[in-house]
Design a protein around this motif. Structure first.
Motif, short mmCIF file in Angstrom:
data_model
loop_
_atom_site.label_atom_id
_atom_site.label_comp_id
_atom_site.label_asym_id
_atom_site.label_seq_id
_atom_site.Cartn_x
_atom_site.Cartn_y
_atom_site.Cartn_z
N SER A 154 0.95 -1.23 0.00
CA SER A 154 0.07 -0.17 0.04
C SER A 154 0.96 1.22 0.10
CB SER A 154 -0.90 -0.03 1.27
OG SER A 154 -0.28 0.11 2.60
N PHE A 155 0.39 2.38 -0.74
CA PHE A 155 1.25 3.50 -0.59
C PHE A 155 0.63 4.86 -0.24
CE2 PHE A 155 3.19 1.12 -3.83
CZ PHE A 155 4.66 1.67 -4.16
N ARG A 156 1.22 5.76 0.42
CA ARG A 156 0.76 6.80 0.88
C ARG A 156 1.44 8.02 -0.11
NH1 ARG A 156 -2.50 4.16 2.18
NH2 ARG A 156 -3.56 3.95 4.13
N GLY A 157 0.82 8.58 -1.16
CA GLY A 157 1.52 9.12 -2.03
C GLY A 157 2.30 8.21 -2.88
N ILE A 158 3.61 8.78 -3.24
CA ILE A 158 4.57 7.73 -3.78
C ILE A 158 5.22 7.15 -3.16
CG2 ILE A 158 4.39 9.22 -5.95
CD1 ILE A 158 7.07 10.35 -5.30
N VAL A 159 5.05 7.05 -1.57
CA VAL A 159 5.90 6.36 -0.89
C VAL A 159 5.18 5.13 -0.18
CG1 VAL A 159 7.51 6.51 1.12
CG2 VAL A 159 7.23 8.50 -0.07
N PRO A 160 5.69 3.94 -0.33
CA PRO A 160 5.25 2.78 0.39
C PRO A 160 5.20 2.67 1.72
CG PRO A 160 7.30 2.14 -0.27
CD PRO A 160 7.11 3.59 -0.98
N GLU A 161 4.17 2.21 2.23
CA GLU A 161 3.83 2.22 3.52
C GLU A 161 5.14 1.10 4.03
OE1 GLU A 161 2.05 3.90 5.27
OE2 GLU A 161 0.01 3.15 5.30
N GLY A 162 5.65 1.64 5.40
CA GLY A 162 7.01 1.04 5.77
C GLY A 162 6.61 -0.45 6.32
N ASN A 163 5.43 -0.72 6.85
CA ASN A 163 5.31 -2.23 7.20
C ASN A 163 4.69 -3.12 6.15
OD1 ASN A 163 2.66 -1.18 6.48
ND2 ASN A 163 1.70 -1.52 8.56
N ASP A 164 4.81 -2.63 4.89
CA ASP A 164 4.46 -3.68 3.88
C ASP A 164 5.85 -3.95 3.09
OD1 ASP A 164 1.91 -3.35 4.35
OD2 ASP A 164 1.67 -1.73 2.69
N TRP A 165 7.18 -3.59 3.66
CA TRP A 165 8.28 -4.12 2.94
C TRP A 165 9.21 -4.08 4.35
CZ3 TRP A 165 12.49 -0.79 0.99
CH2 TRP A 165 12.36 0.62 1.41
N HIS A 166 10.39 -4.42 3.87
CA HIS A 166 11.32 -4.66 5.07
C HIS A 166 11.96 -3.10 5.42
CE1 HIS A 166 14.78 -4.09 2.32
NE2 HIS A 166 14.20 -5.03 1.36
N ASP A 167 11.64 -2.31 4.65
CA ASP A 167 11.95 -0.80 5.09
C ASP A 167 13.34 -0.61 5.59
OD1 ASP A 167 11.20 1.80 5.27
OD2 ASP A 167 10.01 1.83 6.97
N SER A 168 14.48 -1.25 5.10
CA SER A 168 15.69 -0.89 5.34
C SER A 168 16.69 -1.10 4.14
CB SER A 168 16.13 -1.88 6.67
OG SER A 168 17.25 -1.83 6.99
N LEU A 169 17.47 -0.29 4.11
CA LEU A 169 18.56 -0.13 3.04
C LEU A 169 20.04 -0.09 3.88
CD1 LEU A 169 16.94 2.01 0.34
CD2 LEU A 169 17.05 -0.47 0.37
N GLU A 170 20.81 -0.79 3.59
CA GLU A 170 22.14 -0.99 4.08
C GLU A 170 22.17 -0.56 5.58
OE1 GLU A 170 24.84 1.27 1.81
OE2 GLU A 170 25.32 -0.31 0.43
N GLY A 171 21.39 -1.29 6.38
CA GLY A 171 21.31 -0.90 7.75
C GLY A 171 20.59 0.60 8.07
N VAL A 172 19.95 1.18 7.09
CA VAL A 172 19.14 2.43 7.28
C VAL A 172 17.77 1.92 7.47
CG1 VAL A 172 18.50 4.71 6.56
CG2 VAL A 172 20.79 4.03 5.95
N ASP A 173 17.16 2.12 8.77
CA ASP A 173 15.86 1.74 8.97
C ASP A 173 14.90 2.64 8.74
OD1 ASP A 173 16.65 -0.85 9.73
OD2 ASP A 173 17.24 -0.26 11.89
N ARG A 174 13.55 2.37 8.72
CA ARG A 174 12.46 3.34 8.75
C ARG A 174 12.53 4.26 7.56
NH1 ARG A 174 12.42 6.65 12.47
NH2 ARG A 174 14.45 6.02 13.39
N VAL A 175 12.99 3.61 6.32
CA VAL A 175 13.36 4.57 5.32
C VAL A 175 11.98 5.55 4.76
CG1 VAL A 175 13.87 4.34 2.79
CG2 VAL A 175 14.78 2.89 4.47
N SER A 176 10.83 4.59 4.56
CA SER A 176 9.68 5.46 4.11
C SER A 176 9.51 6.57 5.04
CB SER A 176 8.50 4.52 4.45
OG SER A 176 8.65 3.48 3.23
N GLU A 177 9.48 6.49 6.24
CA GLU A 177 9.43 7.49 7.43
C GLU A 177 10.43 8.73 7.12
OE1 GLU A 177 9.40 8.20 12.26
OE2 GLU A 177 9.29 6.15 11.46
#
Length: 420
Positions: A154-177
């Motif tokens: 699910s998306f809010r705007g063009i950003v995916p909801e954080g709980n719908d994917w692992h939401d982490s890139l190279e140790g950076v958590d909560r990417v969507s937020e």
């Protein structure tokens, strides 16, 4: 400076990808109908995709009729077309993010969706690719290929909801937020400001923006007066002295919560002019002054990008340079950066002069010229060196005065020759 650059592609008059790198002051130049306003208005549009909680990729409802439909955003107005947008941002923890989104129009359903998305952080990235299926037209979760795995997103705007994917890139958590929080607050002030009423009410609460037509400007001043401070009025009058010498503005409480704005002569005692009786240039410029004064009195706590179309509108050319200084002072004294569309040579010359005087660093100024060829528009970046010189100048732009003087001299010489 969280938002460092943004781009658009297949957007309005721009078929090819056009990128804008933002400085403290970014200037858009170009001939009429070349696409300057399309660039300026792309940023509020992007903000609606990054900052809003709308189920739509872009919240067109925020624009109150200035964008009739999504199809109007697509180059060539193809009903089944798509636009490509993106931005580079820096979060509060110094993580650099890049977001690129492809937004597809579904004409027969009157809706849009993010058909492709790439989120990058450093050398790491995550790709989302929409998988057309029966859930394509739902406003909830749709099927996307994320990496090699299909997921319901699910998306809010063009950003995916954080709980719908692992939401982490190279140790950076909560990417969507972090992406949502990193996008600057965007203000917009259009080229046609609202004519103020003779009487008006104070705003119930102070707002950070005078509104896209300047409709909240006087209400902000009145709200400040009502609270017994008058700081905005004093600051406005300090700024007004450079643009309209010999006059100040008064906000008078006439009871029942109503206020009357008037210009007061500082040279002739007892001479007042109601605000709706003054020259058009002053009325059009007043929201700009009030915004600057409000930011001085209560500086924004977070980063702001303020877009202003034709700040010089209806003002005498002698005042245009003062507007440039106004923006330079504000950019150096607050969290506000400016994206300015202008037709004023004096405005640009003052900016270049301040670079030469070391009052504005070359890297703080970005200049773009919008060119048009074969029905398509392009952005050309104009580099400014430490002496205020430019590496490119479009032919015929701001050359009218020289051409007119030369033509006048030729005509005078011809007349003299004929007379002799």
């Amino acid at each position: 400076m969280p938002l460092e650059r943004f781009f658009v592609e297949n957007y309005r008059c721009f078929k090819e990808r056009q990128e804008v790198e933002l400085g403290k002051i970014t200037v858009l130049l170009g001939r009429n109908n070349a696409g300057k306003s399309a660039v300026a208005r792309a940023l509020p549009l992007l903000s609606s995709g990054f900052r809003s909680d709308s189920l739509n990729p872009l919240d067109l409802g925020e624009f109150r009729g200035s964008i009739p439909s999504f199809t109007d955003l697509i180059h060539g107005s193809s009903p089944h077309g798509r636009i490509h947008v993106g931005a580079s941002l820096r979060s509060s923890d110094a993580s650099d993010f890049a977001v690129e989104a492809e937004i597809q129009n579904i004409a027969d359903r009157g809706t849009q969706l993010v058909s492709a998305l790439k989120i990058s952080c450093g050398s790491s990235h995550e790709d989302f690719s929409w998988v057309p299926s029966t859930d394509a037209f739902t406003s909830d979760k749709r099927t996307y290929l994320v990496g090699a795995e299909e997921r319901k997103i699910s998306f809010r705007g063009i950003v995916p909801e954080g709980n719908d994917w692992h939401d982490s890139l190279e140790g950076v958590d909560r990417v969507s937020e972090k992406i949502r929080k990193s996008f600057d607050q965007v203000r917009y002030l259009g080229p046609f400001r609202e004519t103020p009423s003779r009487f008006f009410r104070a705003l119930s609460s102070m707002t950070g923006s005078v509104g896209d037509k300047g409709e909240k400007a006087l209400g902000m001043m009145a709200a400040d007066e009502m609270r017994g401070r008058g700081r905005i009025t004093r600051e406005v009058n300090r700024l007004l002295a450079d643009v309209l010498p010999g006059w100040s503005i008064d906000i008078t409480d006439v009871g029942s919560g109503m206020y009357v704005p008037r210009l007061r002569s500082m040279d002739e005692s007892g001479l007042y002019v109601h605000i709706d009786d003054v020259g058009t240039g002053v009325v059009q410029f007043l929201p700009i002054l009030i915004q600057r004064a409000a930011d001085k009195v209560e500086p924004p706590t977070g980063p702001v990008i303020e877009i202003v179309e034709e700040p010089e509108l209806h003002l005498h050319p002698s005042a245009h340079a003062s507007i440039a200084d106004l923006y330079i002072d504000s950019a150096h004294g607050s969290n506000v950066r400016f994206l300015v569309e202008t037709h004023s040579e004096n405005f640009l010359l003052r900016l270049r002069r301040r670079v030469a005087e070391k009052k504005l660093a070359p890297e703080e100024l970005r200049i773009y010229f919008v060119e048009q060829e074969g029905g398509e528009s392009f952005l050309r970046k104009i580099q400014v060196d430490s002496l205020g010189n430019v590496d490119y100048w479009p032919r015929g732009v701001f050359a009218e005065d020289f051409e007119e003087v030369r033509a006048l001299a030729d005509a005078q010489t011809s007349r003299i020759a004929d007379a002799s």
